[in-house]
Structures are given as C-alpha cells and as structure tokens.
Design a protein around this motif. Structure first.
Motif, PDB file in Angstrom:
ATOM      1  N   CYS A  18       0.833  -1.208   0.000  1.00 55.02           N
ATOM      2  CA  CYS A  18       0.000   0.000   0.000  1.00 55.02           C
ATOM      3  C   CYS A  18       0.864   1.254   0.000  1.00 55.02           C
ATOM      4  CB  CYS A  18      -0.923   0.003   1.221  1.00 55.02           C
ATOM      5  SG  CYS A  18      -2.198  -1.290   1.185  1.00 55.02           S
ATOM      6  N   VAL A  19       1.995   1.207   0.704  1.00 56.63           N
ATOM      7  CA  VAL A  19       2.916   2.347   0.706  1.00 56.63           C
ATOM      8  C   VAL A  19       3.462   2.589  -0.694  1.00 56.63           C
ATOM      9  CG1 VAL A  19       5.154   3.181   1.547  1.00 56.63           C
ATOM     10  CG2 VAL A  19       3.537   2.124   3.144  1.00 56.63           C
ATOM     11  N   ASP A  20       3.858   1.512  -1.377  1.00 62.07           N
ATOM     12  CA  ASP A  20       4.372   1.657  -2.747  1.00 62.07           C
ATOM     13  C   ASP A  20       3.315   2.269  -3.665  1.00 62.07           C
ATOM     14  OD1 ASP A  20       6.732   0.508  -1.935  1.00 62.07           O
ATOM     15  OD2 ASP A  20       6.263  -1.488  -2.727  1.00 62.07           O
ATOM     16  N   ILE A  21       2.076   1.798  -3.530  1.00 63.73           N
ATOM     17  CA  ILE A  21       0.989   2.294  -4.386  1.00 63.73           C
ATOM     18  C   ILE A  21       0.707   3.765  -4.081  1.00 63.73           C
ATOM     19  CG2 ILE A  21      -1.478   2.075  -4.873  1.00 63.73           C
ATOM     20  CD1 ILE A  21      -1.087  -0.984  -4.379  1.00 63.73           C
ATOM     21  N   ALA A  22       0.706   4.118  -2.792  1.00 63.00           N
ATOM     22  CA  ALA A  22       0.489   5.516  -2.415  1.00 63.00           C
ATOM     23  C   ALA A  22       1.593   6.398  -2.989  1.00 63.00           C
ATOM     24  CB  ALA A  22       0.441   5.636  -0.894  1.00 63.00           C
ATOM     25  N   ARG A  23       2.815   5.930  -2.908  1.00 67.11           N
ATOM     26  CA  ARG A  23       3.943   6.694  -3.444  1.00 67.11           C
ATOM     27  C   ARG A  23       3.788   6.910  -4.948  1.00 67.11           C
ATOM     28  NH1 ARG A  23       7.751   3.814  -1.360  1.00 67.11           N
ATOM     29  NH2 ARG A  23       8.139   5.173   0.436  1.00 67.11           N
ATOM     30  N   GLU A  24       3.341   5.851  -5.671  1.00 70.29           N
ATOM     31  CA  GLU A  24       3.149   5.966  -7.123  1.00 70.29           C
ATOM     32  C   GLU A  24       2.058   6.988  -7.446  1.00 70.29           C
ATOM     33  OE1 GLU A  24       2.203   2.070  -8.450  1.00 70.29           O
ATOM     34  OE2 GLU A  24       4.218   1.255  -8.095  1.00 70.29           O
ATOM     35  N   ALA A  25       0.955   6.945  -6.678  1.00 73.48           N
ATOM     36  CA  ALA A  25      -0.158   7.869  -6.937  1.00 73.48           C
ATOM     37  C   ALA A  25       0.268   9.313  -6.688  1.00 73.48           C
ATOM     38  CB  ALA A  25      -1.351   7.493  -6.066  1.00 73.48           C
ATOM     39  N   ILE A  26       1.025   9.546  -5.615  1.00 68.05           N
ATOM     40  CA  ILE A  26       1.493  10.898  -5.303  1.00 68.05           C
ATOM     41  C   ILE A  26       2.470  11.385  -6.361  1.00 68.05           C
ATOM     42  CG2 ILE A  26       2.857  12.245  -3.656  1.00 68.05           C
ATOM     43  CD1 ILE A  26       1.634  10.411  -1.442  1.00 68.05           C
ATOM     44  N   ALA A  34      -5.290   6.252  -6.148  1.00 65.63           N
ATOM     45  CA  ALA A  34      -4.648   5.239  -5.303  1.00 65.63           C
ATOM     46  C   ALA A  34      -5.521   3.998  -5.135  1.00 65.63           C
ATOM     47  CB  ALA A  34      -4.304   5.838  -3.944  1.00 65.63           C
ATOM     48  N   SER A  35      -6.812   4.194  -4.893  1.00 68.98           N
ATOM     49  CA  SER A  35      -7.699   3.053  -4.684  1.00 68.98           C
ATOM     50  C   SER A  35      -7.771   2.186  -5.939  1.00 68.98           C
ATOM     51  CB  SER A  35      -9.090   3.541  -4.297  1.00 68.98           C
ATOM     52  OG  SER A  35      -9.963   2.448  -4.096  1.00 68.98           O
ATOM     53  N   ALA A  36      -7.895   2.811  -7.099  1.00 70.48           N
ATOM     54  CA  ALA A  36      -7.940   2.056  -8.351  1.00 70.48           C
ATOM     55  C   ALA A  36      -6.621   1.343  -8.607  1.00 70.48           C
ATOM     56  CB  ALA A  36      -8.274   2.990  -9.515  1.00 70.48           C
ATOM     57  N   ARG A  37      -5.518   1.998  -8.243  1.00 69.26           N
ATOM     58  CA  ARG A  37      -4.201   1.366  -8.404  1.00 69.26           C
ATOM     59  C   ARG A  37      -4.065   0.136  -7.508  1.00 69.26           C
ATOM     60  NH1 ARG A  37      -0.028   4.750 -10.679  1.00 69.26           N
ATOM     61  NH2 ARG A  37      -0.878   6.769 -11.313  1.00 69.26           N
ATOM     62  N   ALA A  38      -4.605   0.236  -6.294  1.00 74.13           N
ATOM     63  CA  ALA A  38      -4.560  -0.910  -5.378  1.00 74.13           C
ATOM     64  C   ALA A  38      -5.363  -2.077  -5.929  1.00 74.13           C
ATOM     65  CB  ALA A  38      -5.079  -0.502  -4.003  1.00 74.13           C
ATOM     66  N   GLU A  39      -6.545  -1.776  -6.453  1.00 77.21           N
ATOM     67  CA  GLU A  39      -7.379  -2.828  -7.028  1.00 77.21           C
ATOM     68  C   GLU A  39      -6.701  -3.453  -8.238  1.00 77.21           C
ATOM     69  OE1 GLU A  39     -10.545  -5.444  -7.850  1.00 77.21           O
ATOM     70  OE2 GLU A  39      -9.791  -4.447  -6.041  1.00 77.21           O
ATOM     71  N   ALA A  40      -6.071  -2.610  -9.070  1.00 79.44           N
ATOM     72  CA  ALA A  40      -5.367  -3.137 -10.243  1.00 79.44           C
ATOM     73  C   ALA A  40      -4.221  -4.048  -9.825  1.00 79.44           C
ATOM     74  CB  ALA A  40      -4.845  -1.980 -11.092  1.00 79.44           C
ATOM     75  N   PHE A  41      -3.511  -3.667  -8.751  1.00 81.81           N
ATOM     76  CA  PHE A  41      -2.424  -4.513  -8.260  1.00 81.81           C
ATOM     77  C   PHE A  41      -2.974  -5.834  -7.726  1.00 81.81           C
ATOM     78  CE2 PHE A  41       0.444  -6.270  -5.160  1.00 81.81           C
ATOM     79  CZ  PHE A  41       1.701  -6.071  -5.710  1.00 81.81           C
ATOM     80  N   ARG A  42      -4.055  -5.747  -6.949  1.00 82.91           N
ATOM     81  CA  ARG A  42      -4.636  -6.968  -6.375  1.00 82.91           C
ATOM     82  C   ARG A  42      -5.023  -7.956  -7.453  1.00 82.91           C
ATOM     83  NH1 ARG A  42      -9.225  -9.334  -5.366  1.00 82.91           N
ATOM     84  NH2 ARG A  42     -10.467  -7.717  -6.409  1.00 82.91           N
ATOM     85  N   ARG A  43      -5.504  -7.458  -8.582  1.00 84.17           N
ATOM     86  CA  ARG A  43      -5.973  -8.332  -9.641  1.00 84.17           C
ATOM     87  C   ARG A  43      -4.832  -8.911 -10.465  1.00 84.17           C
ATOM     88  NH1 ARG A  43     -11.417  -8.223 -10.347  1.00 84.17           N
ATOM     89  NH2 ARG A  43     -11.329  -8.786 -12.538  1.00 84.17           N
TER      90      ARG A  43
END
Length: 418
Positions: A18-26, A34-43
C-alpha cells in the motif's frame, strides 16, 4: 503518504505494498487514483476465477482444477518409517503409478517437459534417437521436441515424412552403420491433428525393434477404457493414447502430464522398465527436476483416488466430463430464471478437453448466451468470470463450471447487464 497508504488497508494488500501504491499515486500527481491502483495490483495476483470458456483444461487458468489441503506438519518425504533411515521421495508415489499403469517402476518430476528431458539425458545422451517427422512438434510455451532433445545431449534422427511414417523407416534408421540408436521415441502430437493421406507406426509395431521404445503420451490419460466412469469411454477420447495400453503394447518407458487428463497437480510422470527408471532416478538432473512435498502428496492423493475407483466423483475434471447435457440444460434454465433478463438465453455448445488433449475433438455442452460483449464486465466481478464472445454475443459454457459457482454466474451476469 502514510495517511493515503493506511486508507488502502481495506484492499487486503500488505501495508508495504500500500505504501508503494500511495507513493506511485502521489508521484503521478493523482492521489485519487490510489484506490484504483490498489485494485489493479490486487488483480495481478493469483486469484480464483470461474471458467466458463468451455475449455475444461484451460492452460491459462491452471489446467485441471484441483482441491488439496494438508496439515502444516512434517511428512515422510524422504524418511523410511520401517528403518528409521533416509528414504526416497520417489518410492511411495512411484509405487502407486507403477500399479496404475502396469509398469515395473515409476517416478515423478515437475512437469512433462522435464520428464522427456530427463529420460533422454539419462538413457540417450550422446546417442541417436529416431523420431517421425510428423511427431517432431512444438507444443504450447515453445516446447519444441528437437530443442528439448538437443538440450538432453542426444541426437535427433528424422524418419519418415510429415504425414506418413512406416515401421520400415525406423528399421532403416536403426540399421544404418552411421547411427548409434539408444531408443526410438514416439510423441503424441498433442495440440494438432493430421488428417487425410496419413500413416503412423504404432507402439506395438515399434516394440518389434531391437531397441527400447519411449512413448511421450503427453496428456496423461491413465487407461483408455476409463473404468472409473459408468458406461463406455466417451467418444471424444477415441484415439487418445493412454499409459496402461502403451505399456501393454510394449513401450519400455512412457511420460505424461499430471495436470491434464490425469486431473492432478502439475507434474511429469515417468513409468516403464525398472532399469530405465533407475537410470533416470540416478541422473544428476533428477534432483534439479524433483517435485516438492506438496506436489508429491497431491499426486499420491490423486493416484489413490483412481485406485479406489472414486475418480468420477472426486476428481474435478472427470466430474465435468461425466455430467449429462440434460443436467447442464437444467442448470442453465435455473440460472436464466434467476438472472431474469430477456437478453439471456440457453443454448447448446461444444466444449473442449483443452491443454492439447484430443485435438480437434469437442464434447456436447450447454450454457448461456448473453446479448452483447460483456467479457470485461464479467472479468471485473469480485470473483472474475472468464467467458468467450463472438458476433457481439457472450457465451458462458457450464460444463467446466462447478455448481457451487452458479451463484457467481448469476451475480456477475446481472452486474454486467446493468
């Protein structure tokens, strides 16, 4: 960033991700993504799906569906309970496959390509191996017979032609003064079929030669009489090579997959003459290609299921095969009624065994036809549903769908149609 990362906790992903994804979104200047990026990663992670493609052994979906559980306990992978000394990880499963196939001995490695490589390296390195030109094939994932043979250290000798290879072609190859034939190899073409003006040499004919016969039967049918099913063998199995019959016809060694028609985990099974299996077992590659305890235990359970004559009910692939079209139609009609949308109807379909088994052959099936192309929506469901589309219609074949997943089909279809 910490606040954004913690807000992604509901995704179920570990906090460092989640930290990596937050960093990418920022960094992208798009915090709201960020939320969409997390879902994309999960999938992108391995996840359960519903296979409604009509391909029962779908290579991209893990081939044979398999349920296997065991305690987090030590087990006798390489320990002999009788002597208290170190044992062989091949002995238990090897004994079961020997009994299943009628071979003198057997062993397992991590897939069928490894099985072919090991046999050739152990038995034929530095020597010649005649193969019919029509069987010098490429199977999925760039598995090319000539290249595997090259890696094993043996020399490929082409015999016959693409469409016709006779016993006399092999006899000439064996008798040539400039060849040193270790064995002849017969390969199941697996994912293609040649029809018309053809001729091939059977295992029984090859067994008359004065050299060992290796049969790579590929898809892993144990016995062509399928004694675990009620009634005669299904028509789509006609011509599919099987281990019991290959050994009975004179093959000195056979190789096949564990996760295709056998219905178990990914593995390569080697069965045949005890002296040849012993050469394979003692070869240095055997250690590199050996399976772990999880695979061995799963293979053992699957083999015991066959020996207990429970394959038709306890092995997922054979449950799919054994379902009547009448049962499938009744299920389809119930699902259509639950969806309650006039754009969904019941239709007859043709399912495929898949994974290179019985190429060009289909089996009757029943499923749903949904007006419109809904593949993306179905894949986006919380439990993804994998289907196929043609002519702006979506097809969901029910033969490979476990009845426990019918509710997922209903929910995903309603969501897609919305």
């Amino acid at each position: 960033m910490d606040t954004l990362a913690r807000s992604l906790g509901s995704s179920g992903l570990p906090h460092p991700i989640c930290v990596d994804i937050a960093r990418e979104a920022i960094a992208a200047g798009d915090v709201d993504s960020a939320s969409a990026r997390a879902e994309a990663f999960r999938r992108t992670l391995l996840t359960d799906v519903v296979n409604a493609t009509g391909v029962l052994l779908h290579t991209n979906l893990g081939r044979a569906p398999l349920a296997h559980t065991q305690r987090a306990s030590a087990q006798t992978v390489e320990f002999d309970l009788a002597t208290g000394a170190r044992g062989s990880r091949q002995s238990a499963v090897g004994r079961l496959f020997s009994r299943l196939t009628g071979a003198e001995d057997a062993m397992v490695v991590n897939n069928n390509a490894a099985a072919v490589l090991l046999v050739l390296a152990a038995v034929a390195a530095g020597r010649d191996v005649p193969v019919s030109r029509g069987e010098s094939v490429e199977i999925g994932g760039s598995f090319r017979v000539p290249e595997v043979m090259e890696q094993s250290g043996c020399r490929l000798v082409d015999v016959g032609t693409t469409n016709r290879t006779r016993l006399s072609d092999y006899e000439r190859a064996v008798a040539r003064p400039d060849t040193d034939v270790a064995l002849v190899m017969k390969v199941h073409p697996s994912n293609y079929r040649v029809e018309g003006f053809i001729e091939e040499t059977s295992i029984a004919e090859l067994a008359t030669l004065d050299v060992p016969v290796m049969a790579d039967i590929g898809s892993g049918l144990v016995d062509s009489t399928v004694p675990w099913l009620q009634g005669p063998p299904p028509a789509w199995l006609a011509g599919e090579p099987a281990a019991v019959q290959a050994i009975a016809d004179g093959a000195d060694i056979v190789t096949f997959s564990g996760d295709k028609l056998f219905g178990g985990p990914q593995a390569g099974i080697i069965a045949g003459r005890r002296d040849l299996i012993d050469l394979c077992r003692r070869h240095p590659l055997a250690r590199a290609l050996r399976p772990g305890g999880l695979v061995l235990r799963s293979l053992q359970d699957t083999a015991l299921t066959y020996l207990d004559k429970r394959a038709a009910t306890d092995i997922a692939f054979w449950r799919m095969v054994d379902r009547s079209t009448a049962d499938l139609r009744a299920d389809a009609e119930r699902i259509v009624a639950q969806i309650g949308d006039g754009r969904v109807s019941v239709a007859e379909m043709d399912a495929l065994p898949g994974a290179g088994s019985a190429p060009g052959i289909t089996m009757p099936s029943v499923g749903l036809v949904v007006e419109g192309d809904h593949l993306v929506s179905l894949r986006s469901h919380v439990v993804p549903v994998i289907a196929r589309s043609r002519d702006h219609r979506t097809f969901l074949d029910l033969r490979a769908v476990d009845p426990s997943d019918h509710a997922v089909i209903v929910a995903a279809s309603i969501e897609a149609l919305r």
